[in-house]
Design a protein around this motif. Structure first.
Motif, PDB file in Angstrom:
ATOM      1  N   ALA A  15      94.608  34.060  37.885  1.00 16.13           N
ATOM      2  CA  ALA A  15      93.927  32.822  37.508  1.00 16.13           C
ATOM      3  C   ALA A  15      94.740  31.685  38.108  1.00 16.13           C
ATOM      4  CB  ALA A  15      93.938  32.799  35.829  1.00 16.13           C
ATOM      5  N   CYS A  74      88.216  28.033  41.075  1.00 14.17           N
ATOM      6  CA  CYS A  74      89.629  27.826  40.468  1.00 14.17           C
ATOM      7  C   CYS A  74      89.398  26.094  40.231  1.00 14.17           C
ATOM      8  CB  CYS A  74      90.923  27.920  41.314  1.00 14.17           C
ATOM      9  SG  CYS A  74      90.983  26.867  42.644  1.00 14.17           S
ATOM     10  N   LEU A 125      92.773  25.857  26.275  1.00 20.01           N
ATOM     11  CA  LEU A 125      93.213  27.549  26.670  1.00 20.01           C
ATOM     12  C   LEU A 125      94.030  27.962  25.474  1.00 20.01           C
ATOM     13  CD1 LEU A 125      93.478  27.794  30.370  1.00 20.01           C
ATOM     14  CD2 LEU A 125      91.592  28.528  28.994  1.00 20.01           C
ATOM     15  N   LEU A 181      98.713  32.391  34.485  1.00 24.04           N
ATOM     16  CA  LEU A 181      98.168  31.361  35.128  1.00 24.04           C
ATOM     17  C   LEU A 181      99.019  30.749  36.229  1.00 24.04           C
ATOM     18  CD1 LEU A 181      95.667  29.393  35.434  1.00 24.04           C
ATOM     19  CD2 LEU A 181      96.841  28.227  33.442  1.00 24.04           C
ATOM     20  N   VAL A 218      91.870  34.715  30.339  1.00 29.20           N
ATOM     21  CA  VAL A 218      92.617  34.424  31.483  1.00 29.20           C
ATOM     22  C   VAL A 218      93.951  35.426  31.562  1.00 29.20           C
ATOM     23  CG1 VAL A 218      94.435  32.957  32.356  1.00 29.20           C
ATOM     24  CG2 VAL A 218      92.286  32.139  31.354  1.00 29.20           C
TER      25      VAL A 218
END
Length: 581
Positions: free
Chosen positions: A210, A242, A273, A182, A283
């Motif tokens: 991501a 996003c 998350l 991420l 993700v």
């Protein structure tokens, strides 16, 4: 890293075993697909190949091997955007050093929950970075910080500036972002439109990485305007989905932390998350699949470039081969058409056979001529030696002349290619000239050939050595006669020289026939000719090898293109199968 990955592919386990094996093979094929020659566009392809190798080794393969490891959120962005302050504020304590002096972050800092420490050993993510547990400015080190305030299943990494004034920092930032599950991309109201950060964000969009964007250090009155414009820019560049977080400008406390409320939304989102295994896995798989897809897409131009490199390398070899083949052909012609029977060689030969009277007697009866030839040269060993010396000098100069021409032709052909220019400049010597030791080697080769000729004469006259004619002419005398016959086999010169060459050859022929007979002389001349061609051929082959050695040294492997395409085809097949409902 290589040994560990090879072991993993040899003993795969789990549902992703086939993909892991395919990725390891792709990495190996890319490593072999070197692009050593400087061709137009090669620099970009080399950089692309290295980026793919780095991402395979730093992220893709380790992540496929450890899908259950914590999600890595890399905090990256522009200079002065406040990344380190944001990381410290998210963790709730100072773990990385903020400040006004740029660049602030030189060595990456990875913060994780203590129970997740085993996921970040040297053999895992970013294996080329040395693990340390103390603050450092070493860009080749990764500082690991364990903190209870980071939820298990999440790791936060503070990266250097993507637009740092120091190239090593920029390279490291790109490497770290490529290793992220991420991207937490940080910018500010003053820097959000800068070109460099958007280059990275475009890469993220292309790879389906991501991404969450943090608009940091934004004054309250500018939030609406800047955030709206930034959101519009994200949407137009393929990043409309996003998350966009805004961190208001505020003073920091004594530890350099922003008020908790200012980073609460970001922290809450990351924690959600971390707590939701399904969301976290989604993700990771989104970014991982995008990275694999991007690598598979960019591999084919590299394979095409390998083929082109092999073609250029082959062309360079061919051009140098043609130059020296021509030199060899010219030398063979000059050593057979009477060209050498001029100047010093002719003068010494005439001294040896007394040609003034003999040339006028060529129409006499053969028997009388042979007897007169033998009588003319009887007792002249010194003149025979002079012919040998003259032949040695003449052959040497001939070889050197054609070697110089070949070197100049080959160098000129190579200069027509950027790759050839680069290889020539890398040579230890000036290849447009013959080797400095060629004169010595040519002298040795000529002497060895003359020895070969004398050995032929000795061997042919083994049962005639006691005859009057053999004794009268001697091995040296018969040897120089054989050399003259070899040099005048085609009589290619014209005018007066043609008569001289032809007469010289006829006299040499008659001398040899007086001892050995017609048939034996033809065989002797053929063998002596071949031995000379072999000696000269070896000299030019060694000269040409200076060029081919340069091409061989750069290791262009045309079969690597096939291996790359086969490997990426396997990866694509597995991706397609995995994405089927």
């Amino acid at each position: 890293m290589t040994a560990r990955l090879d072991d993993a592919s040899a003993n795969p386990g789990g549902q992703d075993a086939q993909m892991l094996t395919a990725l390891v093979r792709l990495r190996g094929a890319l490593q072999e697909a070197a692009l050593p020659l400087d061709l137009p566009g090669t620099d970009e392809l080399r950089a692309s190949r290295q980026q793919m190798l780095d991402q395979l080794e730093d992220y893709v393969i380790p992540r496929v091997m450890t899908l259950d490891s914590p999600m890595l959120a890399v905090v990256g962005g522009s200079t002065g955007a406040g990344k380190s302050t944001l990381v410290n504020s998210l963790v709730g304590k100072r773990v990385t050093t903020p400040g006004l002096l740029r660049p602030t972050t030189r060595s990456p800092v990875l913060v994780h929950h203590p129970d997740d420490a085993h996921w970040f050993g040297q053999d895992r993510l970013l294996p080329d970075l040395k693990r340390v547990e103390h603050a450092t400015d070493d860009p080749d080190s990764l500082q690991l910080v364990a903190s209870e305030t980071v939820p298990q299943g999440l790791a936060i990494l503070d990266a250097p500036d993507v637009d740092s004034v120091e190239e090593r920092n920029r390279q490291l930032a790109a490497q770290l972002l490529a290793a992220a599950d991420l991207w937490l991309f940080v910018t500010s109201s003053a820097r959000y439109a800068d070109a460099v950060p958007w280059q990275f964000l475009r890469q993220a969009a292309d790879r389906s990485t991501a991404v969450a964007v943090v608009l940091d250090r934004t004054a309250a009155e500018a939030v609406q305007t800047v955030s709206t414009h930034l959101a519009r820019m994200l949407s137009s560049r393929g990043l409309k989905d996003c998350p966009l977080f805004v961190v208001h400008e505020a003073p920091v406390d004594s530890d350099g932390l922003l008020p908790p409320g200012h980073v609460g939304d970001i922290r809450g989102w990351l924690e959600s998350l971390a707590d939701d295994t399904a969301a976290r896995t989604a993700v990771v798989k989104q970014t991982l699949d995008g990275a694999v897809r991007s690598i598979a897409h960019h591999v084919h131009p590299v394979a095409d470039a390998v083929v082109r490199q092999a073609e250029v390398a082959s062309g360079l070899r061919e051009s140098s081969r043609r130059a020296y083949d021509l030199a060899l052909a010219d030398t063979r012609r000059a050593t057979a058409d009477g060209t050498l029977m001029r100047g010093e060689v002719l003068a010494r030969w005439q001294e040896f056979v007394g040609t003034g009277e003999l040339l006028r007697s060529l129409e006499d009866r053969v028997g009388r001529l042979r007897d007169r030839l033998v009588s003319a040269v009887k007792g002249k060993p010194q003149q025979a030696d002079r012919v040998v010396v003259a032949v040695e000098s003449g052959l040497e100069l001939l070889v050197l002349e054609h070697a110089e021409e070949a070197a100049e032709r080959a160098a000129e052909a190579w200069r027509q290619q950027p790759a050839g220019q680069e290889l020539l400049s890398s040579a230890d010597a000036d290849l447009s000239r013959a080797s400095r030791d060629l004169r010595r080697r040519a002298e040795q080769a000529v002497r060895e050939w003359q020895t070969d000729v004398l050995e032929l004469v000795r061997a042919e006259g083994a049962d005639r050595r006691t005859t009057a004619k053999f004794l009268a002419l001697g091995v040296n005398g018969l040897g120089v006669a054989l050399m003259v016959v070899v040099f005048s086999q085609t009589a290619g010169v014209t005018g007066v020289e043609a008569g001289i060459a032809g007469g010289s050859a006829a006299l040499g022929q008659k001398l040899l026939e007086a001892v050995f007979g017609d048939q034996a002389v033809r065989g002797l001349a053929t063998r002596a000719r071949q031995l000379l061609d072999d000696r000269v051929g070896d000299l030019f082959a060694a000269e040409e090898a200076r060029y081919t050695a340069l091409v061989d040294a750069v290791s262009v492997a045309p079969e690597a293109a096939v291996a790359v395409r086969e490997a990426v085809r396997r990866v694509d097949d597995l991706r397609f199968a995995a994405n089927q409902p």
